[in-house]
Write a protein that holds these residues in place. Structure first.
Motif, PDB file in Angstrom:
ATOM      1  N   GLN A 187      29.150  10.604  -3.411  1.00 15.37           N
ATOM      2  CA  GLN A 187      28.859   9.502  -4.310  1.00 15.37           C
ATOM      3  C   GLN A 187      27.365   9.463  -4.640  1.00 15.37           C
ATOM      4  OE1 GLN A 187      31.380   7.745  -5.579  1.00 15.37           O
ATOM      5  NE2 GLN A 187      32.794   8.956  -4.327  1.00 15.37           N
ATOM      6  N   ASP A 188      27.039   8.700  -5.679  1.00  9.96           N
ATOM      7  CA  ASP A 188      25.630   8.540  -6.047  1.00  9.96           C
ATOM      8  C   ASP A 188      24.871   7.804  -4.939  1.00  9.96           C
ATOM      9  OD1 ASP A 188      27.250   6.212  -6.955  1.00  9.96           O
ATOM     10  OD2 ASP A 188      25.288   5.403  -7.486  1.00  9.96           O
ATOM     11  N   VAL A 189      23.573   8.032  -4.871  1.00 11.94           N
ATOM     12  CA  VAL A 189      22.744   7.406  -3.843  1.00 11.94           C
ATOM     13  C   VAL A 189      21.474   6.849  -4.486  1.00 11.94           C
ATOM     14  CG1 VAL A 189      23.549   8.921  -1.995  1.00 11.94           C
ATOM     15  CG2 VAL A 189      21.524   9.573  -3.328  1.00 11.94           C
ATOM     16  N   ASN A 190      20.895   5.856  -3.808  1.00 11.35           N
ATOM     17  CA  ASN A 190      19.550   5.403  -4.122  1.00 11.35           C
ATOM     18  C   ASN A 190      18.625   6.024  -3.087  1.00 11.35           C
ATOM     19  OD1 ASN A 190      21.132   2.679  -5.282  1.00 11.35           O
ATOM     20  ND2 ASN A 190      19.295   3.282  -6.407  1.00 11.35           N
ATOM     21  N   HIS A 191      18.073   7.165  -3.435  1.00 11.38           N
ATOM     22  CA  HIS A 191      17.234   7.916  -2.505  1.00 11.38           C
ATOM     23  C   HIS A 191      15.874   7.227  -2.353  1.00 11.38           C
ATOM     24  CE1 HIS A 191      15.151  11.305  -0.650  1.00 11.38           C
ATOM     25  NE2 HIS A 191      16.314  11.918  -0.544  1.00 11.38           N
ATOM     26  N   HIS A 192      15.316   7.316  -1.161  1.00 11.83           N
ATOM     27  CA  HIS A 192      13.991   6.726  -0.926  1.00 11.83           C
ATOM     28  C   HIS A 192      12.907   7.501  -1.659  1.00 11.83           C
ATOM     29  CE1 HIS A 192      12.564  10.027   1.676  1.00 11.83           C
ATOM     30  NE2 HIS A 192      13.832  10.115   2.054  1.00 11.83           N
ATOM     31  N   GLY A 237       7.482   9.001  -8.753  1.00 14.60           N
ATOM     32  CA  GLY A 237       7.630   7.603  -9.108  1.00 14.60           C
ATOM     33  C   GLY A 237       9.058   7.172  -9.366  1.00 14.60           C
ATOM     34  N   ILE A 238       9.953   8.147  -9.661  1.00 12.28           N
ATOM     35  CA  ILE A 238      11.356   7.835  -9.939  1.00 12.28           C
ATOM     36  C   ILE A 238      12.246   8.850  -9.236  1.00 12.28           C
ATOM     37  CG2 ILE A 238      13.127   7.542 -11.707  1.00 12.28           C
ATOM     38  CD1 ILE A 238      10.975   6.891 -13.703  1.00 12.28           C
ATOM     39  N   PHE A 239      13.270   8.367  -8.551  1.00 14.99           N
ATOM     40  CA  PHE A 239      14.279   9.230  -7.930  1.00 14.99           C
ATOM     41  C   PHE A 239      15.620   8.884  -8.550  1.00 14.99           C
ATOM     42  CE2 PHE A 239      13.465  11.842  -4.081  1.00 14.99           C
ATOM     43  CZ  PHE A 239      14.615  12.605  -4.138  1.00 14.99           C
ATOM     44  N   ALA A 240      16.324   9.883  -9.080  1.00 10.44           N
ATOM     45  CA  ALA A 240      17.637   9.679  -9.705  1.00 10.44           C
ATOM     46  C   ALA A 240      18.689  10.449  -8.925  1.00 10.44           C
ATOM     47  CB  ALA A 240      17.619  10.143 -11.160  1.00 10.44           C
ATOM     48  N   PRO A 282       0.787  -1.240   0.000  1.00 11.43           N
ATOM     49  CA  PRO A 282       0.000   0.000   0.000  1.00 11.43           C
ATOM     50  C   PRO A 282       0.813   1.280   0.000  1.00 11.43           C
ATOM     51  CG  PRO A 282      -0.055  -1.043   2.165  1.00 11.43           C
ATOM     52  CD  PRO A 282       0.605  -2.016   1.240  1.00 11.43           C
ATOM     53  N   MET A 283       2.057   1.241   0.472  1.00  9.35           N
ATOM     54  CA  MET A 283       2.867   2.453   0.538  1.00  9.35           C
ATOM     55  C   MET A 283       3.983   2.415  -0.497  1.00  9.35           C
ATOM     56  SD  MET A 283       3.120   3.464   4.579  1.00  9.35           S
ATOM     57  CE  MET A 283       4.000   1.992   5.079  1.00  9.35           C
ATOM     58  N   ARG A 284       4.388   3.606  -0.915  1.00  8.27           N
ATOM     59  CA  ARG A 284       5.425   3.706  -1.940  1.00  8.27           C
ATOM     60  C   ARG A 284       6.738   3.089  -1.468  1.00  8.27           C
ATOM     61  NH1 ARG A 284       4.025   8.379  -2.982  1.00  8.27           N
ATOM     62  NH2 ARG A 284       2.506   7.818  -4.567  1.00  8.27           N
ATOM     63  N   CYS A 285       7.022   3.232  -0.180  1.00  7.88           N
ATOM     64  CA  CYS A 285       8.275   2.674   0.333  1.00  7.88           C
ATOM     65  C   CYS A 285       8.247   1.147   0.349  1.00  7.88           C
ATOM     66  CB  CYS A 285       8.564   3.216   1.734  1.00  7.88           C
ATOM     67  SG  CYS A 285       7.320   2.793   2.977  1.00  7.88           S
ATOM     68  N   ASP A 286       7.052   0.537   0.304  1.00  9.69           N
ATOM     69  CA  ASP A 286       6.951  -0.922   0.209  1.00  9.69           C
ATOM     70  C   ASP A 286       7.423  -1.425  -1.150  1.00  9.69           C
ATOM     71  OD1 ASP A 286       5.771  -1.141   2.726  1.00  9.69           O
ATOM     72  OD2 ASP A 286       3.752  -0.899   1.930  1.00  9.69           O
ATOM     73  N   ALA A 287       7.257  -0.597  -2.174  1.00  4.57           N
ATOM     74  CA  ALA A 287       7.433  -1.040  -3.560  1.00  4.57           C
ATOM     75  C   ALA A 287       8.681  -0.481  -4.209  1.00  4.57           C
ATOM     76  CB  ALA A 287       6.198  -0.649  -4.373  1.00  4.57           C
ATOM     77  N   GLN A 288       9.652  -0.024  -3.415  1.00  2.00           N
ATOM     78  CA  GLN A 288      10.859   0.564  -3.979  1.00  2.00           C
ATOM     79  C   GLN A 288      11.753  -0.502  -4.614  1.00  2.00           C
ATOM     80  OE1 GLN A 288      11.780   4.397  -1.174  1.00  2.00           O
ATOM     81  NE2 GLN A 288      12.407   2.423  -0.388  1.00  2.00           N
ATOM     82  N   VAL A 289      12.207  -0.207  -5.817  1.00  2.00           N
ATOM     83  CA  VAL A 289      13.195  -1.046  -6.491  1.00  2.00           C
ATOM     84  C   VAL A 289      14.413  -0.178  -6.753  1.00  2.00           C
ATOM     85  CG1 VAL A 289      13.736  -2.357  -8.575  1.00  2.00           C
ATOM     86  CG2 VAL A 289      11.471  -2.552  -7.538  1.00  2.00           C
ATOM     87  N   PHE A 290      15.593  -0.694  -6.414  1.00  2.00           N
ATOM     88  CA  PHE A 290      16.828   0.083  -6.531  1.00  2.00           C
ATOM     89  C   PHE A 290      17.657  -0.419  -7.708  1.00  2.00           C
ATOM     90  CE2 PHE A 290      15.670  -0.130  -2.012  1.00  2.00           C
ATOM     91  CZ  PHE A 290      15.454   1.213  -1.769  1.00  2.00           C
ATOM     92  N   LEU A 291      18.063   0.518  -8.560  1.00  2.00           N
ATOM     93  CA  LEU A 291      18.863   0.198  -9.735  1.00  2.00           C
ATOM     94  C   LEU A 291      20.112   1.071  -9.767  1.00  2.00           C
ATOM     95  CD1 LEU A 291      15.945   0.232 -12.335  1.00  2.00           C
ATOM     96  CD2 LEU A 291      16.913  -1.790 -11.260  1.00  2.00           C
ATOM     97  N   LYS A 292      21.130   0.582 -10.441  1.00  2.00           N
ATOM     98  CA  LYS A 292      22.346   1.349 -10.656  1.00  2.00           C
ATOM     99  C   LYS A 292      22.605   1.463 -12.156  1.00  2.00           C
ATOM    100  CE  LYS A 292      23.959   2.120  -6.425  1.00  2.00           C
ATOM    101  NZ  LYS A 292      24.199   3.491  -5.898  1.00  2.00           N
ATOM    102  N   PRO A 338      27.964   7.766 -12.429  1.00  2.00           N
ATOM    103  CA  PRO A 338      27.054   6.833 -11.755  1.00  2.00           C
ATOM    104  C   PRO A 338      25.740   7.520 -11.369  1.00  2.00           C
ATOM    105  CG  PRO A 338      28.688   7.612 -10.198  1.00  2.00           C
ATOM    106  CD  PRO A 338      29.039   8.237 -11.531  1.00  2.00           C
ATOM    107  N   ILE A 339      24.647   6.804 -11.581  1.00  2.00           N
ATOM    108  CA  ILE A 339      23.318   7.310 -11.240  1.00  2.00           C
ATOM    109  C   ILE A 339      22.555   6.212 -10.510  1.00  2.00           C
ATOM    110  CG2 ILE A 339      21.165   8.297 -12.102  1.00  2.00           C
ATOM    111  CD1 ILE A 339      22.675   9.094 -14.645  1.00  2.00           C
TER     112      ILE A 339
END
Length: 301
Positions: free
Chosen positions: A202-207, A215-218, A26-36, A241-242
């Motif tokens: 350095q690059d980060v995978n932001h929440h 919907g997308i954080f870069a 139900p929450m956006r933080c439940d469905a986070q997928v992290f990519l590099k 790096p992103i």
């Protein structure tokens, strides 16, 4: 309410698996997928140099990323959707936000959030002009904006912030939040870019924020050097790096894969962004446009 919001319309005909996903997560933080993703920095630097020398055009990394995003959305509108109250909505704009220092030479001056709407026919020069105009407008000394004044009043009364935030979240859940508030807040965009390289990090995978519809954080970081083999020889190559964080509930993995393939393609060939797209795809027939920005030369007159 009733399937419409100030920033989009509800999508009713969707795959049952996609429909049930927001109930499972139900929450956006439940469905986070992290990519590099590591962009070829040498290609970007060469393109930026040629633009400056051959066309007297100034282009930055962030502008190339934003332009690649806009062009990829024009081909994959499903990625520009969002989840609200467990329902899937098609966004009625193509937008991004990013944080800047009010004074690049004085971090104590504080930060400002820049929010921009693009047109899906924008070229890289249109994207550049929109971003530069927004940054310039946010770096000049000006009176506090609507949100600043609102927050100042809210925090003046103990406990009022909790009540106001709860009320706005409730109204937002049912599509009743004021459009002016959604226009001002940076949480209602398709893409949020954070430039960690400007802070020498350095690059980060932001929440992803549960508030709003991002919907997308870069997250861009400092350049990296890695050994690669080209034409049978090993050499050190430079990469940008992103870190990407996405909401997997928004669309199918196949749509995301095609979108990311397009982003990589335009990052590798930024010259393709100099001309408008031959065709633009709109989600659910929801067509939207933004007036073209003033050219830099015209804006300076």
């Amino acid at each position: 309410m009733f399937g419409r919001r100030p920033d989009g319309i509800r999508i009713k005909r969707i795959d049952p698996v996609m429909r049930i996903t927001p109930y499972i997560m139900p929450m956006r933080c439940d469905a986070q997928v992290f990519l590099k993703y590591r962009a070829d920095l040498e290609v970007l630097l060469d393109y930026i140099r040629r633009q400056r020398l051959e066309k007297n055009e100034q282009i930055s990394y962030m502008q190339i990323i934003a332009a690649a995003y806009v062009r990829a959305i024009s081909r994959n509108p499903q990625v520009n959707r969002y989840i609200m109250n467990k329902q899937l909505f098609a966004r009625n704009n193509c937008s991004c936000a990013f944080t800047i220092l009010k004074d690049p030479h004085d971090i104590d001056r504080g930060e400002a959030v820049v929010k921009i709407r693009f047109d899906l026919t924008d070229t890289i020069y249109d994207v550049r002009d929109r971003m530069n105009a927004a940054i310039a407008a946010n770096r000049i000394d000006q009176e506090p904006g609507f949100v600043d004044k609102l927050l100042k009043g809210v925090f003046a009364v103990p406990g009022l912030a909790t009540v106001i935030v709860g009320l706005v979240r409730f109204l937002d859940r049912y599509g009743l939040a004021p459009a002016v508030l959604m226009d001002e807040l940076p949480f209602y965009v398709g893409l949020y870019i954070t430039n960690m390289a400007s802070l020498q990090l350095q690059d980060v995978n932001h929440h992803l924020y549960n508030w709003g519809s991002v919907g997308i954080f870069a997250g861009m970081g400092l350049e990296e050097r890695s050994a690669v083999v080209e034409k049978g020889q090993t050499r050190m190559k430079r990469f940008l790096p992103i870190g990407l964080t996405i909401d997997e509930r928004v669309c199918s993995g196949a749509h995301y894969a095609r979108f990311l393939k397009d982003v990589r393609h335009y990052m590798a060939h930024p010259e393709l962004l100099e001309e408008p797209p031959e065709q633009v795809c709109f989600d659910q027939g929801l067509e939207y446009h933004e007036p073209k920005p003033l050219k830099q030369a015209d804006a300076s007159k």
